[in-house]
Scaffold this motif. Structure first.
Motif, PDB file in Angstrom:
ATOM      1  N   CYS A 182      -4.952  11.645   3.342  1.00  0.00           N
ATOM      2  CA  CYS A 182      -4.046  10.511   3.164  1.00  0.00           C
ATOM      3  C   CYS A 182      -4.621   9.683   2.019  1.00  0.00           C
ATOM      4  CB  CYS A 182      -3.956   9.701   4.441  1.00  0.00           C
ATOM      5  SG  CYS A 182      -3.023   8.168   4.304  1.00  0.00           S
ATOM      6  N   ALA A 183      -3.983   9.776   0.874  1.00  0.00           N
ATOM      7  CA  ALA A 183      -4.451   9.066  -0.315  1.00  0.00           C
ATOM      8  C   ALA A 183      -3.698   7.753  -0.457  1.00  0.00           C
ATOM      9  CB  ALA A 183      -4.248   9.923  -1.551  1.00  0.00           C
ATOM     10  N   ALA A 184      -4.436   6.679  -0.680  1.00  0.00           N
ATOM     11  CA  ALA A 184      -3.834   5.351  -0.756  1.00  0.00           C
ATOM     12  C   ALA A 184      -3.945   4.770  -2.150  1.00  0.00           C
ATOM     13  CB  ALA A 184      -4.509   4.423   0.239  1.00  0.00           C
ATOM     14  N   SER A 185      -2.978   3.975  -2.488  1.00  0.00           N
ATOM     15  CA  SER A 185      -3.017   3.211  -3.738  1.00  0.00           C
ATOM     16  C   SER A 185      -2.398   1.854  -3.469  1.00  0.00           C
ATOM     17  CB  SER A 185      -2.267   3.929  -4.856  1.00  0.00           C
ATOM     18  OG  SER A 185      -0.910   4.100  -4.509  1.00  0.00           O
ATOM     19  N   CYS A 233       0.393   9.429   8.040  1.00  0.00           N
ATOM     20  CA  CYS A 233      -0.659   8.428   8.076  1.00  0.00           C
ATOM     21  C   CYS A 233      -0.022   7.056   7.872  1.00  0.00           C
ATOM     22  CB  CYS A 233      -1.748   8.688   7.050  1.00  0.00           C
ATOM     23  SG  CYS A 233      -1.272   8.536   5.329  1.00  0.00           S
ATOM     24  N   ALA A 234      -0.696   6.047   8.410  1.00  0.00           N
ATOM     25  CA  ALA A 234      -0.188   4.692   8.350  1.00  0.00           C
ATOM     26  C   ALA A 234      -1.349   3.724   8.199  1.00  0.00           C
ATOM     27  CB  ALA A 234       0.602   4.375   9.614  1.00  0.00           C
ATOM     28  N   ALA A 235      -1.117   2.632   7.501  1.00  0.00           N
ATOM     29  CA  ALA A 235      -2.152   1.618   7.270  1.00  0.00           C
ATOM     30  C   ALA A 235      -1.702   0.280   7.814  1.00  0.00           C
ATOM     31  CB  ALA A 235      -2.464   1.507   5.787  1.00  0.00           C
ATOM     32  N   GLY A 236      -2.637  -0.456   8.388  1.00  0.00           N
ATOM     33  CA  GLY A 236      -2.330  -1.769   8.922  1.00  0.00           C
ATOM     34  C   GLY A 236      -3.583  -2.612   9.046  1.00  0.00           C
ATOM     35  N   TYR A 240       2.409   0.118   6.727  1.00  0.00           N
ATOM     36  CA  TYR A 240       2.698   1.041   5.636  1.00  0.00           C
ATOM     37  C   TYR A 240       2.577   2.478   6.137  1.00  0.00           C
ATOM     38  CZ  TYR A 240       1.680  -3.271   3.169  1.00  0.00           C
ATOM     39  OH  TYR A 240       1.678  -4.578   2.761  1.00  0.00           O
ATOM     40  N   TRP A 241       3.527   3.306   5.689  1.00  0.00           N
ATOM     41  CA  TRP A 241       3.604   4.676   6.145  1.00  0.00           C
ATOM     42  C   TRP A 241       3.775   5.626   4.966  1.00  0.00           C
ATOM     43  CZ3 TRP A 241       3.483   6.322  11.307  1.00  0.00           C
ATOM     44  CH2 TRP A 241       3.421   5.291  12.256  1.00  0.00           C
ATOM     45  N   GLY A 242       3.177   6.815   5.115  1.00  0.00           N
ATOM     46  CA  GLY A 242       3.429   7.873   4.153  1.00  0.00           C
ATOM     47  C   GLY A 242       4.690   8.634   4.499  1.00  0.00           C
ATOM     48  N   GLN A 243       4.984   9.640   3.694  1.00  0.00           N
ATOM     49  CA  GLN A 243       6.219  10.401   3.870  1.00  0.00           C
ATOM     50  C   GLN A 243       6.054  11.565   4.847  1.00  0.00           C
ATOM     51  OE1 GLN A 243       4.095  10.945   1.485  1.00  0.00           O
ATOM     52  NE2 GLN A 243       3.884  13.167   1.477  1.00  0.00           N
ATOM     53  N   GLY A 244       4.829  11.875   5.197  1.00  0.00           N
ATOM     54  CA  GLY A 244       4.565  12.927   6.162  1.00  0.00           C
ATOM     55  C   GLY A 244       4.263  14.272   5.523  1.00  0.00           C
ATOM     56  N   THR A 245       3.544  15.098   6.263  1.00  0.00           N
ATOM     57  CA  THR A 245       3.253  16.464   5.836  1.00  0.00           C
ATOM     58  C   THR A 245       3.430  17.383   7.033  1.00  0.00           C
ATOM     59  OG1 THR A 245       1.626  17.884   4.716  1.00  0.00           O
ATOM     60  CG2 THR A 245       0.749  16.278   6.263  1.00  0.00           C
ATOM     61  N   GLN A 246       4.082  18.507   6.800  1.00  0.00           N
ATOM     62  CA  GLN A 246       4.414  19.429   7.887  1.00  0.00           C
ATOM     63  C   GLN A 246       3.216  20.301   8.243  1.00  0.00           C
ATOM     64  OE1 GLN A 246       7.495  19.950   9.674  1.00  0.00           O
ATOM     65  NE2 GLN A 246       6.152  21.231  10.931  1.00  0.00           N
ATOM     66  N   VAL A 295       0.858  -1.180   0.000  1.00  0.00           N
ATOM     67  CA  VAL A 295       0.000   0.000   0.000  1.00  0.00           C
ATOM     68  C   VAL A 295       0.891   1.225   0.000  1.00  0.00           C
ATOM     69  CG1 VAL A 295      -1.732   1.307   1.275  1.00  0.00           C
ATOM     70  CG2 VAL A 295      -1.853  -1.187   1.236  1.00  0.00           C
ATOM     71  N   GLN A 296       0.612   2.151  -0.883  1.00  0.00           N
ATOM     72  CA  GLN A 296       1.341   3.406  -0.914  1.00  0.00           C
ATOM     73  C   GLN A 296       0.434   4.498  -0.357  1.00  0.00           C
ATOM     74  OE1 GLN A 296       1.141   1.504  -4.037  1.00  0.00           O
ATOM     75  NE2 GLN A 296       2.920   0.420  -3.184  1.00  0.00           N
ATOM     76  N   LEU A 297       1.003   5.328   0.496  1.00  0.00           N
ATOM     77  CA  LEU A 297       0.252   6.390   1.149  1.00  0.00           C
ATOM     78  C   LEU A 297       0.911   7.730   0.882  1.00  0.00           C
ATOM     79  CD1 LEU A 297      -0.223   4.636   4.612  1.00  0.00           C
ATOM     80  CD2 LEU A 297      -1.875   4.742   2.747  1.00  0.00           C
ATOM     81  N   VAL A 298       0.089   8.728   0.567  1.00  0.00           N
ATOM     82  CA  VAL A 298       0.609  10.073   0.325  1.00  0.00           C
ATOM     83  C   VAL A 298      -0.236  11.063   1.120  1.00  0.00           C
ATOM     84  CG1 VAL A 298       1.080  11.863  -1.368  1.00  0.00           C
ATOM     85  CG2 VAL A 298       1.428   9.454  -1.972  1.00  0.00           C
ATOM     86  N   GLU A 299       0.417  11.777   2.029  1.00  0.00           N
ATOM     87  CA  GLU A 299      -0.276  12.797   2.809  1.00  0.00           C
ATOM     88  C   GLU A 299      -0.220  14.143   2.097  1.00  0.00           C
ATOM     89  OE1 GLU A 299       2.069  10.237   5.878  1.00  0.00           O
ATOM     90  OE2 GLU A 299       2.406  11.142   3.906  1.00  0.00           O
TER      91      GLU A 299
END
Length: 122
Positions: free
Chosen positions: A22-25, A96-99, A111-117, A2-6
């Protein structure tokens, strides 16, 4: 996988609001619970909120209750974190993280995203 983008972070004044996305693909998003965590400089990663696969169950850290709302739109493969009444101490990188488990424990998420400040000015 799972890919996550914040997205949705930024600079806001104290008392203001932001909505993080948090968008997932990848794999079927509705099979995963999602959590939001944050990390401020020099501090440990901290649990913020979590939502179950269906979206029917949510949980929050005590300091976020009443100010933050987590929600999800499974057809859009997106989880949101609405943050109101922001305080300078909310300044952090938000992840964001998925499990497979609905949990407040970071290591349980796969799975973890890269983060947003998020920066809250006083």
């Amino acid at each position: 996988q799972v890919q996550l983008v914040e997205s949705g972070g930024g600079l806001v004044q104290a008392g203001g609001s932001l909505r993080l996305s948090c968008a997932a693909s990848g794999r079927t998003f509705s099979n995963y619970s999602v959590g939001w965590f944050r990390q401020a400089p020099g501090k440990d990663r901290e649990f913020v909120a979590a939502i179950s696969k269906s979206g029917l169950s949510t949980t929050y850290a005590d300091s976020m209750k009443g100010r933050f709302t987590i929600s999800r739109d499974n057809p859009r493969n997106t989880v949101y974190l609405q943050m109101n009444s922001l305080k300078p101490e909310d300044t952090a990188v938000y992840y964001c993280a998925a499990g497979l488990r609905w949990t407040i424990i970071a290591r349980d998420y796969n799975y973890w995203g890269q983060g947003t400040q998020v920066t809250v000015s006083s």
